[in-house]
Motif scaffolding. Structure first.
Motif, PDB file in Angstrom:
ATOM      1  N   ARG A  29      44.541  32.978  45.455  1.00 25.56           N
ATOM      2  CA  ARG A  29      45.425  34.214  45.526  1.00 25.56           C
ATOM      3  C   ARG A  29      44.135  35.293  45.141  1.00 25.56           C
ATOM      4  N   GLU A  30      44.713  36.437  45.903  1.00 23.64           N
ATOM      5  CA  GLU A  30      43.859  37.528  45.350  1.00 23.64           C
ATOM      6  C   GLU A  30      44.418  38.326  44.397  1.00 23.64           C
ATOM      7  N   VAL A  31      43.523  38.343  43.224  1.00 22.93           N
ATOM      8  CA  VAL A  31      44.141  38.824  41.914  1.00 22.93           C
ATOM      9  C   VAL A  31      43.516  40.396  41.602  1.00 22.93           C
ATOM     10  N   VAL A  32      44.177  41.179  41.325  1.00 23.79           N
ATOM     11  CA  VAL A  32      43.714  42.579  40.683  1.00 23.79           C
ATOM     12  C   VAL A  32      44.003  42.627  39.302  1.00 23.79           C
ATOM     13  N   LEU A  33      42.884  42.491  38.455  1.00 22.88           N
ATOM     14  CA  LEU A  33      43.073  42.411  36.997  1.00 22.88           C
ATOM     15  C   LEU A  33      42.779  43.609  36.425  1.00 22.88           C
ATOM     16  N   THR A  34      43.654  44.413  35.894  1.00 22.16           N
ATOM     17  CA  THR A  34      43.159  45.781  35.224  1.00 22.16           C
ATOM     18  C   THR A  34      43.775  45.992  33.583  1.00 22.16           C
ATOM     19  N   ARG A  35      43.622  46.943  33.178  1.00 22.57           N
ATOM     20  CA  ARG A  35      44.255  47.311  31.893  1.00 22.57           C
ATOM     21  C   ARG A  35      44.544  48.879  31.765  1.00 22.57           C
ATOM     22  N   GLU A  36      45.275  48.939  30.691  1.00 22.97           N
ATOM     23  CA  GLU A  36      45.635  50.427  30.387  1.00 22.97           C
ATOM     24  C   GLU A  36      45.444  50.620  29.013  1.00 22.97           C
TER      25      GLU A  36
END
Ligand code: ADP
Ligand code: TYD
Length: 198
Positions: A29-36
């Motif tokens: 799967r294409e996954v975008v991992l990000t944070r806040e």
């Protein structure tokens, strides 16, 4: 799908966000991992103001977190979801509900209203609350405390209570996970709960 991780500082959110992203990618799967706060150039600047600045008035703090979130949703999250990618985010609006809405006392409903406004109502499909006592979480942290971590133990206890309350209120969306087990076991539990979604 849009999956977020929540918990007190040091609970293991970043570790689990990374392990879930790796697991989903291994399934092709294409996954975008990000944070806040962060995840965009503007968001990282706002993060700097929030975590390393001087005293910030409670509503200014809530508004700055909301500003970083608005940018992240517009620039990263919505485009990724629109092209069919999964988005895994380390913290999202429940952090504002717990820290600003409850622990700072601004009111959950008002902070939720602000955040629904700035995200055009984007809620996660699933939110994993990594539950570790604030004492254990504090023992896991070794880096310099940021402005919010410097609030101390009573504030961290309040945040912990706030998250428990949010898990009750949003029981359909929020899954509470025992964060005291080893990281791989926790990741497996989470992966199983995410499979139910996809
Ligand atoms: P957070 O993002 O919630 O602040 P991290 O994932 O950065 O937490 O983890 C904080 C610290 O605890 C790191 O040193 C990490 O290696 C360690 N850690 C993460 N998960 C676990 C776990 N399940 N058990 C013990 N230590 C952990
Ligand atoms: P960060 O280093 O990303 O979290 P952690 O220490 O858990 O890895 O620090 C973000 C800090 O900002 C953390 O103390 C929680 C706080 N925060 C809020 O108060 N409101 C918010 O909306 C968000 C996203 C974070």
């Amino acid at each position: 799908m849009f999956v977020t991780f929540e918990g007190v500082d040091g609970s293991g959110k970043s570790t689990q966000a990374r392990l879930l992203a790796e697991g989903l990618r291994a399934d092709g799967r294409e996954v975008v991992l990000t944070r806040e706060p962060g995840g965009t150039s503007l968001g990282e600047d706002v993060r700097d103001l929030l975590l390393h600045g001087e005293r910030i008035a409670p509503w200014a703090e809530a508004a700055l977190f909301a500003a970083a979130r608005a940018q992240l949703v517009d620039e990263v999250v919505r485009p990724a979801l629109a092209r069919g990618a999964d988005v895994v985010c380390d913290r999202y609006l429940d952090s504002s509900l717990a820290y600003q809405g409850i622990a700072r006392g601004l009111g959950v409903e008002r902070v939720l209203e602000l955040n629904l406004l700035v995200t055009s109502g984007l809620l996660p499909d699933r939110t994993f609350l990594i539950q570790v006592s604030p004492t254990e979480a504090a023992e896991r942290r070794h880096d310099e405390p940021d402005r919010i971590e410097r609030e101390g133990a009573a504030f961290a206890e309040e945040v912990d209570r706030a998250y428990r309350e949010l898990a009750r209120v949003f029981a359909q969306r929020v899954v509470v996970v025992d964060g005291t087990r080893n990281p791989q076991d926790i990741a497996e539990t989470i992966r199983g709960r995410v499979r139910d979604l996809s």
